[in-house]
Each structure stands twice: as C-alpha cells, then as structure tokens.
Scaffold this active site. Structure first.
Site, PDB file in Angstrom:
ATOM      1  N   GLU A 158       0.812  -1.219   0.000  1.00  0.00           N
ATOM      2  CA  GLU A 158       0.000   0.000   0.000  1.00  0.00           C
ATOM      3  C   GLU A 158       0.848   1.273   0.000  1.00  0.00           C
ATOM      4  O   GLU A 158       0.703   2.150   0.863  1.00  0.00           O
ATOM      5  CB  GLU A 158      -0.983  -0.035   1.171  1.00  0.00           C
ATOM      6  CG  GLU A 158      -1.947  -1.211   1.046  1.00  0.00           C
ATOM      7  CD  GLU A 158      -3.073  -1.220   2.069  1.00  0.00           C
ATOM      8  OE1 GLU A 158      -3.007  -0.447   3.044  1.00  0.00           O
ATOM      9  OE2 GLU A 158      -4.022  -2.007   1.885  1.00  0.00           O
ATOM     10  N   GLU A 269      -5.301  -8.329  -0.845  1.00  0.00           N
ATOM     11  CA  GLU A 269      -6.072  -8.121   0.375  1.00  0.00           C
ATOM     12  C   GLU A 269      -7.505  -7.761   0.003  1.00  0.00           C
ATOM     13  O   GLU A 269      -7.728  -6.919  -0.863  1.00  0.00           O
ATOM     14  CB  GLU A 269      -5.512  -6.988   1.255  1.00  0.00           C
ATOM     15  CG  GLU A 269      -4.232  -7.289   1.978  1.00  0.00           C
ATOM     16  CD  GLU A 269      -3.802  -6.142   2.885  1.00  0.00           C
ATOM     17  OE1 GLU A 269      -4.690  -5.401   3.382  1.00  0.00           O
ATOM     18  OE2 GLU A 269      -2.595  -5.980   3.090  1.00  0.00           O
TER      19      GLU A 269
END
Length: 481
Positions: A158, A269
């Site tokens: 991320e 995810e």
C-alpha cells in the site's frame, strides 16, 4: 412472496476455477514461526484449499534478515527459511511481500503497527538491491530455480498511503525499479509485480511507468475493502458499510481488470471491512458477504486473497479475547467462524457453473456441477441498515434425474455460529478446554436431508433462508449424462 430461481441442467456450463484459493493473507512474518499459527495454516490448506500465503514484515528487524552488527551488514535468512520450509512441507508456497525496511537501510524513523515496522525508503538503493538479490539468490540455491519460479514477488504494501511511506508515486516507482531489477538479475523468469496499492490505485500509471523504463510487471496486485471511500471521515464501520453498495468489490474488480489489461490480476487483500476489531468479522454477516463477493469475482481475477486466515494477528496489539472482531477465518483457538465455513462450502464446489435464472434484491443463487452432483448455493445478503428478511426460495432444476441423495448445509444465526454460543457463555475472556471443545462442536456445519419433488420435467424444492444466511443444497445423482 416466494423467490424463484431456475436452472436447466442440459445447458452448457462455464469453467469455474477456484481463484480465491490461490492465496490467503496473514499478519506479520514472525507469527509464522509459532506452532499454533502453523497448525491453523495446515488446516486452512487441507480444508479450504489455500495454496499461497502472504504476510507483512519479512525484512523487519525481528526477522533478522538484515541487521547492523558493528557497523557491518549481517544477513541472516534462517527465520525466513524456517517459514518457507514449513509452507513447502504442507504443499503451500509463499506470495512474497517484500517489506518492510530494515533499520540499517532506513532513511527515517517512520514506523507503523504494534511491532514497529519501519516504512521509510532505503537510504541507499544499491544496498537495498543487494539485500534483495542476495535473499532471492539464496532461495533459488535452497529450493531450486523451478520451485522459486512458481513464487510471486510483490514489492511493498500500500505505497499510496502515507502510513506505509511517503504516499508518492515517484518514490514507490523508484523502489520498484531497483527491486525488480535485483530480482531479475537472479533469473529472468522469476515473477515480480505491484503496485500493491490500496483501493485499486496507480495501476495504469504503474504499467505505463514499467513500459517506459523497460521494467517487468509480471502481474498486477492491489487491494480493496467495502469500507474504502464510503461514508465520511470519522464514520464508524457500520455507517461506512451502510453507505457502500451491495456489489462494491465486484464493481471495483471490473475497473482493476480493465486497467490491468491482459496481465494477471491478484487482489492480495480484501475482507468484509478494513476494521481489525469489527464484530461482523465473527458473525454470519461475513459468511454471506464472502459467498456473494467470491461468486461475483469469477472471470475478473486470477487470485483473491482474503485478509486473513487467522486471528493470530498483531497489527494493533496481540489480543486474548476469543472473539474480538479480528480479521481471521479462525479465532485464536482455531475455532471456525462462519466465514471459515463459507470458504469450506466454496472449496467443496465443482469447477463448472451453470446459468441460473432469477433475480431478487437480497437473494442470490448459483448452480455448480461437479461430476454426478449439483450444488445450489443460496445467500440472503444485505448491507447494514438495509432491509432484509426471511425469504422462501423455490429452486427448479430442469431435466434433472431422480437424485440419490439431497442434503442441505446452513450458515446463519443458528447454524455454524460459535460466537453466538460464546455470548451465551457470558463472553469469557479466556476459555477452558471444555468451553473450547463446545465452541468447536457448534462451529461445525451439519448436513441434513432435504425433501425434493421430482417429475419428468425435473426436480424442485423450497428452502427458507434467514437474513444474512447461506444454504448449500447438494444433490447427488447416479448420472447426469
């Protein structure tokens, strides 16, 4: 009013690969050295079919991968090897997230999580590349080139969020370039990809950057949660979800699929929410969400990694309460949550899906063929604060022979719901062995006989599905020719 769904068993089905079993998430690399983590991972592989596992922090100081010893780099890959040896021994492989920054290479003291992971950029990119090439070359030497060519190397986690670095594209792209070249210097057929972003970010820019710099991008990875970008800052999880849309993750996956083009797309995810203390993670809501989301993602992704397989997890702190709303499919004691049972149902499905006719605001139904059996999967799902009620579902299977066996398994408030029993126990913070045994037992799915009506036209049956409930009806035939 009865909800009607109809499927013609003479129709040609479509391939239904179990893409969601490609990878599952875990929390923090050092947890994989625990005996209880390993026992739960083995069970998730054996019972749910997961083939890879992804976790943060493989390069963190607590793994000892690279540390400063008297101002000299000390490389130690023993702990990483212990984890990978275990995974390979049970038939799994790593989906290698290359994170976070060893303190010796860190350019600042920016940290995240309870375990103080450093998320700064490397102060020396050549030393970073040396670490990556040494590590990957070691694995090739230890496990063999043909084995490591089947792994996936994902760069960082991320990077579009300031919590995991600067949040700037140019900084991540620089890190990716050095990392990808280091990996390919070991072997050109090793798989490396990114951008590993939150909320589908940067995919097109990442592909353009790699093309312009002649860099490999063997796969695209990203993340999405149904709480992303819904509601207002400060909203609680239930409010965020109430402002989401019922098929939000399908819609986001369609966008990512278009941006990724022909490259393999892996969501590394996703979950029912991004809140690590969300009570709905432990409840039938999560199971109904999982069934609908997975079934809607078919044809869009090559991998769909649920976050996470276990509540043995410590980003905020390591919890002790048996049910605390953790991300896991299993709780700390290995007690299966409704979400676990949802993946168990999915794992048991065949690989050919048939067209199902019918439509309803909260009920969805799918028909999957597996040799001489058909499973009809029914969910009754709505977002929080949206209307949902008991629904009677009438299913017609045209041109079906007389079934030898017809059974139904359920997940709802009254079935495969261990948290409900724990609440009646008074929500104890710690479990005796007798309590744990009782909770394990109530978490099981029970197969019960289901009466069906057969005629020359086919067969039909009715099933009542409560709010946020799932019913899986399996019909076994002597032949479906």
């Amino acid at each position: 009013m009865t909800v009607i769904f109809r499927c013609d068993l003479r129709s040609q089905g479509e391939d239904f690969p179990h893409f969601w079993e490609h990878t599952v998430g875990s929390g923090h690399a050092t947890l994989a050295l625990r005996a209880d983590w390993q026992a739960q991972m083995r069970r998730a592989h054996d019972e749910l079919g997961f083939r890879h596992v992804r976790f943060h922090g493989l390069l963190d100081d607590d793994m000892g991968t690279l540390i400063d010893q008297d101002d000299q780099p000390l490389y130690s890959f023993f702990n990483a090897d212990q984890i990978f040896d275990f995974l390979l021994s049970i038939g799994m492989r790593p989906f290698v997230e290359l994170s976070f920054m060893p303190t010796m290479l860190s350019s600042s003291d920016q940290i995240i999580f309870h375990y103080r992971a450093n998320v700064s950029a490397p102060k020396d990119y050549d030393q970073w590349a040396t670490l990556i090439s040494k590590l990957v070359a070691h694995w090739v030497d230890r496990y063999g080139l043909e084995e490591v060519r089947q792994w996936f190397f994902e760069v960082w986690n991320e990077p579009n969020l300031e919590a995991f670095g600067s949040g700037k594209q140019e900084d991540y792209f620089k890190l990716y370039a050095h990392t990808a070249r280091a990996i390919k210097s070991v072997d050109g057929r090793l798989k490396v990809g990114g951008p590993a972003t939150a909320a589908n970010a940067w995919i097109e820019d990442f592909i353009t950057f790699c093309a312009g710099k002649d860099l490999p991008a063997d796969f695209i990875s990203t993340h999405h949660y149904p709480t992303d970008a819904f509601g207002q800052p400060g909203d609680d999880t239930e409010t965020q979800l109430s402002k989401s849309t019922r098929s939000a993750l399908r819609d986001e996956a369609r966008i990512a699929r278009a941006h990724a083009g022909g490259r393999p797309l892996y969501y590394t995810e996703w979950c029912t929410s991004s809140n690590p203390r969300d009570p709905m993670h432990d409840q039938p809501y999560a199971a109904a969400f999982i069934i609908k989301t997975v079934m809607e993602a078919r044809g869009l992704v090559q991998g769909y990694s649920y976050w996470t397989f276990s509540d043995i997890f410590e980003e905020n702190y390591f919890p002790s309460q048996p049910f605390h709303g953790g991300f896991g499919l299993m709780n700390l004691h290995g007690i299966a949550k409704p979400a676990y049972r949802a993946f168990e149902l999915l794992h048991g499905l065949g690989t050919e899906i048939l067209q199902m006719e019918g439509d309803h605001p909260t009920v969805d139904a799918w028909s999957i063929r597996d040799g001489h059996s058909i499973t009809v999967l029914v969910s009754n799902f709505a977002l929080p604060r949206h209307p949902v009620k008991d629904e009677t579902v009438h299913v017609e299977l045209l041109d079906a022979p007389v079934p030898a066996i017809a059974t139904i398994r359920r997940i709802d408030d009254y079935n495969a719901n261990a948290r409900a029993l724990w609440e009646t126990m008074g929500k104890p913070d710690y479990l005796s062995q007798a309590m744990a045994d009782e909770l394990h037992a109530v978490s099981e799915m029970r197969a019960e006989h289901l009466p069906v009506l057969w005629s020359e036209r086919g067969l039909e049956f009715d099933v009542t599905v409560p709010p946020l409930g799932i019913a899986a009806i399996t019909l076994e035939f002597a032949s479906l020719a």
